[in-house]
Design a protein around this motif. Structure first.
Motif, PDB file in Angstrom:
ATOM      1  N   ALA A 136      32.950  42.322  40.230  1.00 41.22           N
ATOM      2  CA  ALA A 136      34.334  41.782  39.936  1.00 41.22           C
ATOM      3  C   ALA A 136      35.150  41.427  41.186  1.00 41.22           C
ATOM      4  N   LEU A 137      35.010  42.879  42.152  1.00 39.18           N
ATOM      5  CA  LEU A 137      35.598  42.740  43.388  1.00 39.18           C
ATOM      6  C   LEU A 137      35.159  41.524  44.289  1.00 39.18           C
ATOM      7  N   ALA A 138      33.871  41.278  44.281  1.00 43.61           N
ATOM      8  CA  ALA A 138      33.318  40.285  45.196  1.00 43.61           C
ATOM      9  C   ALA A 138      34.085  38.747  44.545  1.00 43.61           C
ATOM     10  N   ILE A 139      34.197  38.510  43.299  1.00 45.79           N
ATOM     11  CA  ILE A 139      34.687  37.453  42.777  1.00 45.79           C
ATOM     12  C   ILE A 139      36.010  37.554  43.090  1.00 45.79           C
ATOM     13  N   ALA A 140      36.830  38.707  42.846  1.00 45.96           N
ATOM     14  CA  ALA A 140      38.302  38.523  43.440  1.00 45.96           C
ATOM     15  C   ALA A 140      38.578  37.974  44.955  1.00 45.96           C
ATOM     16  N   ALA A 141      37.432  38.650  45.761  1.00 49.04           N
ATOM     17  CA  ALA A 141      37.679  38.452  47.288  1.00 49.04           C
ATOM     18  C   ALA A 141      37.154  36.978  47.173  1.00 49.04           C
ATOM     19  N   ARG A 142      36.391  36.233  46.688  1.00 54.10           N
ATOM     20  CA  ARG A 142      35.866  35.018  46.761  1.00 54.10           C
ATOM     21  C   ARG A 142      37.181  34.083  46.377  1.00 54.10           C
ATOM     22  N   GLU A 143      37.702  34.419  45.230  1.00 55.64           N
ATOM     23  CA  GLU A 143      38.725  33.435  44.727  1.00 55.64           C
ATOM     24  C   GLU A 143      40.073  33.484  45.564  1.00 55.64           C
ATOM     25  N   ASN A 144      40.353  34.369  46.209  1.00 55.07           N
ATOM     26  CA  ASN A 144      41.415  34.622  47.014  1.00 55.07           C
ATOM     27  C   ASN A 144      41.346  34.821  48.431  1.00 55.07           C
ATOM     28  N   GLY A 145      40.111  34.510  49.042  1.00 53.05           N
ATOM     29  CA  GLY A 145      39.930  34.464  50.056  1.00 53.05           C
ATOM     30  C   GLY A 145      40.255  35.812  51.074  1.00 53.05           C
ATOM     31  N   GLU A 191      26.095  37.739  46.956  1.00 54.10           N
ATOM     32  CA  GLU A 191      25.550  36.582  45.880  1.00 54.10           C
ATOM     33  C   GLU A 191      26.889  36.071  45.085  1.00 54.10           C
ATOM     34  N   GLU A 192      27.820  36.862  45.016  1.00 57.26           N
ATOM     35  CA  GLU A 192      29.170  36.405  44.145  1.00 57.26           C
ATOM     36  C   GLU A 192      29.970  35.601  45.161  1.00 57.26           C
ATOM     37  N   ASN A 193      29.903  35.991  46.617  1.00 55.12           N
ATOM     38  CA  ASN A 193      30.861  35.688  47.539  1.00 55.12           C
ATOM     39  C   ASN A 193      30.218  34.960  48.847  1.00 55.12           C
ATOM     40  N   PRO A 194      29.375  33.859  48.389  1.00 56.81           N
ATOM     41  CA  PRO A 194      28.298  33.450  49.651  1.00 56.81           C
ATOM     42  C   PRO A 194      29.168  33.088  50.846  1.00 56.81           C
ATOM     43  N   ASN A 195      30.174  32.569  50.913  1.00 58.75           N
ATOM     44  CA  ASN A 195      30.666  32.025  51.982  1.00 58.75           C
ATOM     45  C   ASN A 195      32.085  33.042  52.647  1.00 58.75           C
ATOM     46  N   GLY A 196      32.256  34.074  52.010  1.00 57.39           N
ATOM     47  CA  GLY A 196      33.373  35.104  52.407  1.00 57.39           C
ATOM     48  C   GLY A 196      33.249  36.019  53.602  1.00 57.39           C
ATOM     49  N   LEU A 197      34.187  36.601  53.956  1.00 64.16           N
ATOM     50  CA  LEU A 197      34.043  37.757  54.853  1.00 64.16           C
ATOM     51  C   LEU A 197      33.432  38.969  54.386  1.00 64.16           C
ATOM     52  N   VAL A 198      32.159  39.383  54.519  1.00 66.82           N
ATOM     53  CA  VAL A 198      31.575  40.540  53.827  1.00 66.82           C
ATOM     54  C   VAL A 198      31.269  41.592  54.813  1.00 66.82           C
ATOM     55  N   PHE A 215      42.405  48.319  43.316  1.00 62.69           N
ATOM     56  CA  PHE A 215      41.785  47.046  43.126  1.00 62.69           C
ATOM     57  C   PHE A 215      40.494  47.905  42.376  1.00 62.69           C
ATOM     58  N   LEU A 216      39.817  49.298  42.572  1.00 62.32           N
ATOM     59  CA  LEU A 216      38.822  49.884  41.725  1.00 62.32           C
ATOM     60  C   LEU A 216      39.176  49.677  40.298  1.00 62.32           C
ATOM     61  N   VAL A 217      40.762  50.407  40.107  1.00 61.55           N
ATOM     62  CA  VAL A 217      41.140  50.613  38.484  1.00 61.55           C
ATOM     63  C   VAL A 217      41.141  49.149  37.886  1.00 61.55           C
ATOM     64  N   ALA A 218      41.570  47.795  38.647  1.00 59.39           N
ATOM     65  CA  ALA A 218      41.573  46.809  38.133  1.00 59.39           C
ATOM     66  C   ALA A 218      40.171  46.144  37.596  1.00 59.39           C
ATOM     67  N   ALA A 219      39.306  46.660  38.501  1.00 63.87           N
ATOM     68  CA  ALA A 219      37.721  45.993  38.177  1.00 63.87           C
ATOM     69  C   ALA A 219      37.237  46.687  37.148  1.00 63.87           C
ATOM     70  N   MET A 220      37.406  48.217  36.848  1.00 63.83           N
ATOM     71  CA  MET A 220      36.734  49.017  35.959  1.00 63.83           C
ATOM     72  C   MET A 220      37.457  49.307  34.818  1.00 63.83           C
ATOM     73  N   ASP A 221      38.759  49.134  34.824  1.00 60.83           N
ATOM     74  CA  ASP A 221      39.564  49.172  33.372  1.00 60.83           C
ATOM     75  C   ASP A 221      39.872  47.858  32.995  1.00 60.83           C
ATOM     76  N   GLY A 222      39.585  46.683  33.792  1.00 60.20           N
ATOM     77  CA  GLY A 222      39.822  45.466  33.193  1.00 60.20           C
ATOM     78  C   GLY A 222      38.372  44.717  33.211  1.00 60.20           C
ATOM     79  N   ASP A 223      38.422  43.558  33.802  1.00 61.40           N
ATOM     80  CA  ASP A 223      37.253  42.728  33.899  1.00 61.40           C
ATOM     81  C   ASP A 223      37.325  41.868  35.227  1.00 61.40           C
ATOM     82  N   GLU A 224      36.396  40.979  35.585  1.00 54.82           N
ATOM     83  CA  GLU A 224      36.641  40.015  36.693  1.00 54.82           C
ATOM     84  C   GLU A 224      37.934  39.265  36.836  1.00 54.82           C
ATOM     85  N   GLU A 225      38.332  38.643  35.650  1.00 56.11           N
ATOM     86  CA  GLU A 225      39.723  38.252  35.751  1.00 56.11           C
ATOM     87  C   GLU A 225      40.786  39.036  35.925  1.00 56.11           C
TER      88      GLU A 225
END
Length: 362
Positions: free
Chosen positions: A89-98, A124-131, A293-303
């Motif tokens: 979930a956090l990797a997708i958030a990073a990818r979508e928001n740069g 894998e979920e953030n192939p072009n981002g800063l990791v 952000f951990l709360v958002a990822a664990m209490d919610g979902d990727e969105e």
């Protein structure tokens, strides 16, 4: 797992510890945000300073390295199914928001390769981002290279966690080689090395030591947010309650930082976009956020994670516009009042609080 029963037991303990960390960190984060030293940093409101939000750009320069946002998702977890869910979930958030994103400590993945997918999902979920890969001090340069390769990482976060290790029942009790270990990894790494604490702070003296070793980026990671002293105390059955609030806050570490350190980052106790602004105003090049952000990822979902990280970026941009700062770096020019125990810390360390209050004085 391997056929060695001692190794299997050690890995099983590490896996259980990772899930304990998530559970106990979430318990600390749920509910109203507690007070910390960011509350003693008050931006002065000048009612005619505001600019159009379209004039604000969020790029930041971190020692000549341009990041697309002044907020990064800090290292948290990995090694279990729960951790893989959070990291996805956090990797997708990073990818979508740069946003840049760091993994949790990869030590378990190096020792037990079967746990590596829970970390690898970040790339894998953030192939072009800063990791950023994450590893503890005390590991070898070869281990650091393996951690970097595992995530095809753009940088290595090397964390210092002596307080956590001291309280952890299965923790290390030997820290005398860490300075040399840091130096060896910095010399050998083929990517930037970011030295960070895990919530107890990097003092000005330590930052000077790191600078002299060739470290160019450090995350002060101060007290006031998720307390790993409390987490390890609760895991170990108690006895260290007096250590739950040990350490210096990110605010005090930023004030204590030497002016010639190339790039100081801040994390630890960052609860809102206003805290991001406060950290930027005290000299942080960028600000790491973990618990919210951990709360958002664990209490919610990727969105949920995507929306929460986007909200932080949007509101940080709005606050910069309100304060008349065209960039995050420009926040170092705003007037801020240092109050209460932060002012006391400043005075005891020979720092003039009034200088921060009179930046635009004429």
């Amino acid at each position: 797992m391997t056929s060695d029963p001692h190794t299997n037991d050690r890995v099983a303990q590490s896996v259980a510890r990772k899930d304990d960390h998530i559970r106990l960190a979430l318990e600390q984060r749920r509910g109203p945000a507690s007070s910390n030293d960011f509350d003693y940093v008050e931006p002065v409101h000048h009612a005619l300073d505001g600019i159009d939000i379209d004039e604000v750009t969020l790029d930041v320069d971190v020692d000549g390295w341009v990041w697309p946002a002044p907020i990064y998702i800090n290292g948290m977890t990995g090694g279990t199914d729960n951790a893989e869910r959070a990291n996805r979930a956090l990797a997708i958030a990073a990818r979508e928001n740069g946003m840049p994103i760091a993994s949790g400590s990869l030590s378990i993945a190096l020792d037990a390769p079967e746990t590596a997918p829970s970390f690898r999902v970040i790339r894998e979920e953030n192939p072009n981002g800063l990791v950023f890969a994450n590893l503890g001090a005390g590991r070898s340069p070869d281990d650091a290279a393996r951690a970097i390769d595992l995530l095809e990482a753009n940088a290595l976060q090397l964390h210092l966690n002596a307080v956590q290790e001291t309280i952890m029942r299965e923790g290390s009790r030997g820290f005398s080689t860490w300075l040399r270990d840091v130096e060896r990894i910095v010399e050998a790494a083929e990517v930037p090395v970011i030295i960070k604490e895990v919530g107890f702070g990097l003092s000005g003296r330590v930052l000077r030591q790191l600078r002299d070793l060739g470290v160019r980026i450090a995350d002060v990671s101060g007290a006031g947010g998720t307390s790993f002293a409390r987490i390890e105390d609760e895991r170990s059955g108690g006895g260290y309650a007096y250590m739950h609030h040990y350490g210096q806050s990110a605010v005090n570490c930023l004030l204590d930082a030497p002016a010639d350190f190339p790039a100081v980052l801040a994390s630890g106790g960052v609860r809102s976009p206003l805290d991001v602004i406060r950290a930027l105003a005290l000299g942080a090049r960028a600000v790491g956020v973990a618990g919210p952000f951990l709360v958002a990822a664990m209490d919610g979902d990727e969105e949920t994670a995507v929306n929460e990280t986007q909200r932080w970026l949007t509101q940080t941009r709005q606050l910069l516009a309100l304060l008349g700062a065209h960039t995050p770096a420009a926040a170092t020019g705003i007037d801020v009042l240092l109050r209460g125990r932060v002012r006391e810390f400043s005075e005891l360390r020979g720092i003039d609080p009034a200088a921060f209050a009179r930046r635009t004085y004429n």
